[in-house]
Design an enzyme around this catalytic site. Sequence first.
Site, short mmCIF file in Angstrom:
data_model
loop_
_atom_site.label_atom_id
_atom_site.label_comp_id
_atom_site.label_asym_id
_atom_site.label_seq_id
_atom_site.Cartn_x
_atom_site.Cartn_y
_atom_site.Cartn_z
CB SER A 40 -0.83 -0.15 1.27
OG SER A 40 -0.42 -0.07 2.36
CG HIS B 267 -0.96 3.77 4.02
ND1 HIS B 267 -2.08 3.67 4.84
CD2 HIS B 267 -0.49 2.59 3.63
CE1 HIS B 267 -2.41 2.23 4.54
NE2 HIS B 267 -1.31 1.80 4.01
#
Length: 194
Positions: free
Chosen positions: A63, A115
């Site tokens: 991610s 992230h």
Amino acid sequence: MSALWSLGVVEQLGHLGLGVAYYLQYTLVLVVLSGLLVLGMYHFLIQRFKIEYFRRVTAVGYSCVVFGWMTILSVKQPSSKLDLFGFLSLPISFAPFESLIFTSIIVPQASFLGHLSGIIVGYAIAWGLIHGMTNYWAISMLGWIAVVFVFSLKRSGAYDFNFLEIESVTDPSLPSVRFIGNGRTLQMGSIPVE
């Protein structure tokens, strides 16, 4: 995965200096640099601010790369849209931070710092702070990653490579460190040098 699917448009943007080779090369850069950045952040938070929670955090996944590509696309083509889940369409210029907040709310166990590191490295690539990646450097980087991975597996004992031998260094002038008890306690001893 929905965001990654819609980011596949990067491969078709050769006229913007993107394209398949750019995508593959800078995906490797995103994997390595965002991983190093998040490890650095964890280390800093543990050492400087004594936040022991980050000693137990495990982060794995792709991610951070998806967030990095959202960021690169938001800089290179700000008029694009990012389709999430097939029905939600976000303006790409806000997508990295909207997705960061959305993911943190929906999946609280997701690595916020992981992230965020993808977004930071994505901006560094998009603004040209990290550039010059060629096929040669990508293959070299991939080779070194493979070598470090194999040595890591061998060293940890997770997999036994019979053809690979790692010898320990035994220098009597260096202090010795060993695990005692349950393997979580270190005992350090030193031999006086005469």
